[in-house]
Design a protein around this motif. Sequence first.
Motif, PDB file in Angstrom:
ATOM      1  N   GLU A  27       0.786  -1.060  -0.038  1.00  0.00           N
ATOM      2  CA  GLU A  27       0.088   0.076  -0.341  1.00  0.00           C
ATOM      3  C   GLU A  27       1.404   1.102  -0.049  1.00  0.00           C
ATOM      4  N   PRO A  28       0.996   2.748  -0.504  1.00  0.00           N
ATOM      5  CA  PRO A  28       0.974   4.117  -0.663  1.00  0.00           C
ATOM      6  C   PRO A  28       0.906   3.975   0.247  1.00  0.00           C
ATOM      7  N   SER A  29       0.021   3.892   1.797  1.00  0.00           N
ATOM      8  CA  SER A  29       0.890   4.211   2.824  1.00  0.00           C
ATOM      9  C   SER A  29       2.066   3.483   3.626  1.00  0.00           C
ATOM     10  N   ASP A  30       2.183   2.585   3.377  1.00  0.00           N
ATOM     11  CA  ASP A  30       3.112   1.754   4.316  1.00  0.00           C
ATOM     12  C   ASP A  30       4.419   2.204   3.894  1.00  0.00           C
ATOM     13  N   VAL A  31       4.523   3.005   2.489  1.00  0.00           N
ATOM     14  CA  VAL A  31       5.855   3.775   2.218  1.00  0.00           C
ATOM     15  C   VAL A  31       5.618   5.065   3.061  1.00  0.00           C
ATOM     16  N   ALA A  32       4.738   5.472   3.284  1.00  0.00           N
ATOM     17  CA  ALA A  32       4.549   7.051   3.551  1.00  0.00           C
ATOM     18  C   ALA A  32       4.512   7.099   5.031  1.00  0.00           C
ATOM     19  N   LYS A  33       4.080   5.651   5.895  1.00  0.00           N
ATOM     20  CA  LYS A  33       4.696   5.458   7.079  1.00  0.00           C
ATOM     21  C   LYS A  33       6.003   5.241   7.822  1.00  0.00           C
ATOM     22  N   ASP A  34       6.432   4.102   6.327  1.00  0.00           N
ATOM     23  CA  ASP A  34       8.253   4.189   6.629  1.00  0.00           C
ATOM     24  C   ASP A  34       8.806   5.551   6.763  1.00  0.00           C
ATOM     25  N   LEU A  35       8.806   6.408   5.718  1.00  0.00           N
ATOM     26  CA  LEU A  35       9.170   7.786   5.703  1.00  0.00           C
ATOM     27  C   LEU A  35       9.018   8.615   6.607  1.00  0.00           C
ATOM     28  N   GLN A  36       7.747   8.896   7.241  1.00  0.00           N
ATOM     29  CA  GLN A  36       7.658  10.293   7.985  1.00  0.00           C
ATOM     30  C   GLN A  36       6.623   9.248   9.060  1.00  0.00           C
ATOM     31  N   PRO A  37       6.666   8.431  10.217  1.00  0.00           N
ATOM     32  CA  PRO A  37       5.978   7.560  10.970  1.00  0.00           C
ATOM     33  C   PRO A  37       4.903   8.852  11.178  1.00  0.00           C
ATOM     34  N   THR A  63      -2.014  -1.025  -8.531  1.00  0.00           N
ATOM     35  CA  THR A  63      -3.097  -2.121  -8.879  1.00  0.00           C
ATOM     36  C   THR A  63      -4.836  -1.469  -8.009  1.00  0.00           C
ATOM     37  N   LYS A  64      -5.680  -1.814  -8.640  1.00  0.00           N
ATOM     38  CA  LYS A  64      -7.082  -2.007  -7.703  1.00  0.00           C
ATOM     39  C   LYS A  64      -7.616  -3.334  -7.306  1.00  0.00           C
ATOM     40  N   LYS A  65      -7.775  -3.482  -6.489  1.00  0.00           N
ATOM     41  CA  LYS A  65      -9.168  -5.199  -6.429  1.00  0.00           C
ATOM     42  C   LYS A  65      -8.045  -5.972  -7.689  1.00  0.00           C
ATOM     43  N   GLY A  66      -6.528  -5.702  -7.618  1.00  0.00           N
ATOM     44  CA  GLY A  66      -5.873  -6.922  -8.294  1.00  0.00           C
ATOM     45  C   GLY A  66      -5.853  -6.961  -9.674  1.00  0.00           C
ATOM     46  N   LYS A  67      -6.236  -5.828 -10.197  1.00  0.00           N
ATOM     47  CA  LYS A  67      -6.702  -5.255 -11.050  1.00  0.00           C
ATOM     48  C   LYS A  67      -5.368  -4.191 -11.708  1.00  0.00           C
ATOM     49  N   ASN A  72      -4.838   7.894 -15.470  1.00  0.00           N
ATOM     50  CA  ASN A  72      -5.238   8.576 -15.563  1.00  0.00           C
ATOM     51  C   ASN A  72      -6.432   8.356 -14.806  1.00  0.00           C
ATOM     52  N   ALA A  73      -7.311   7.097 -13.805  1.00  0.00           N
ATOM     53  CA  ALA A  73      -7.732   7.473 -13.803  1.00  0.00           C
ATOM     54  C   ALA A  73      -7.576   6.901 -12.026  1.00  0.00           C
ATOM     55  N   MET A  74      -6.960   7.315 -11.559  1.00  0.00           N
ATOM     56  CA  MET A  74      -5.468   6.552  -9.664  1.00  0.00           C
ATOM     57  C   MET A  74      -7.016   7.854  -8.864  1.00  0.00           C
ATOM     58  N   LYS A  75      -8.273   6.284  -8.148  1.00  0.00           N
ATOM     59  CA  LYS A  75      -8.629   6.982  -7.038  1.00  0.00           C
ATOM     60  C   LYS A  75      -8.730   5.704  -6.220  1.00  0.00           C
ATOM     61  N   GLY A  76      -8.919   6.503  -4.424  1.00  0.00           N
ATOM     62  CA  GLY A  76      -9.193   5.268  -3.678  1.00  0.00           C
ATOM     63  C   GLY A  76      -7.906   4.626  -3.458  1.00  0.00           C
ATOM     64  N   VAL A  77      -8.480   3.140  -2.506  1.00  0.00           N
ATOM     65  CA  VAL A  77      -7.433   1.997  -2.096  1.00  0.00           C
ATOM     66  C   VAL A  77      -6.816   2.426  -3.266  1.00  0.00           C
ATOM     67  N   VAL A  78      -5.540   2.186  -3.711  1.00  0.00           N
ATOM     68  CA  VAL A  78      -4.781   1.088  -4.498  1.00  0.00           C
ATOM     69  C   VAL A  78      -3.428   0.865  -3.519  1.00  0.00           C
ATOM     70  N   ARG A  79      -2.909  -0.146  -4.716  1.00  0.00           N
ATOM     71  CA  ARG A  79      -1.628  -0.748  -4.523  1.00  0.00           C
ATOM     72  C   ARG A  79      -0.087  -0.931  -5.355  1.00  0.00           C
ATOM     73  N   LEU A  80       0.758  -0.839  -4.599  1.00  0.00           N
ATOM     74  CA  LEU A  80       1.774  -1.279  -5.307  1.00  0.00           C
ATOM     75  C   LEU A  80       2.687  -2.487  -6.036  1.00  0.00           C
ATOM     76  N   ARG A  81       2.572  -2.485  -7.162  1.00  0.00           N
ATOM     77  CA  ARG A  81       3.378  -4.148  -7.495  1.00  0.00           C
ATOM     78  C   ARG A  81       4.807  -3.578  -8.579  1.00  0.00           C
ATOM     79  N   LEU A  82       5.620  -4.308  -9.118  1.00  0.00           N
ATOM     80  CA  LEU A  82       5.951  -4.649 -10.142  1.00  0.00           C
ATOM     81  C   LEU A  82       5.526  -5.072 -11.349  1.00  0.00           C
TER      82      LEU A  82
END
Length: 107
Positions: A27-37, A63-67, A72-82
């Motif tokens: 989750e992007p929030s995990d990265v943000a928490k690592d950088l500035q807890p 990704t959103k819901k695994g896809k 251009n449509a990045m909204k809401g809860v998303v995840r990051l992967r390679l």
Amino acid sequence: MSDPIETAIFEKLSRIDPKGDNGKSIEPSDVAKDLQPEQWQRMLPKVRAVALGLMRQGKLTITKKGKAIDPNAMKGVVRLRLPTAEEAAAAKAALPPVTDEDDGDFA
């Protein structure tokens, strides 16, 4: 890779998916928490912006819901992967071509 956010994204991904072939995501929030807890909410838009840039370069998939989503449509809860090889190739094909016409002369 001198950008600390970019470095943090790839370090976190390498910890959960060392070979980069399992499709695990973060989750992007995990990265943000690592950088500035203490103030991770302020860092989150920057992490998402860097992730978006990396996706457009074919270095990351959002990704959103695994896809995979349209950047251009990045909204809401998303995840990051390679990215898969196909996703990386598609992203690179979408980039504007680099030409040799611009030689730096400003006439």
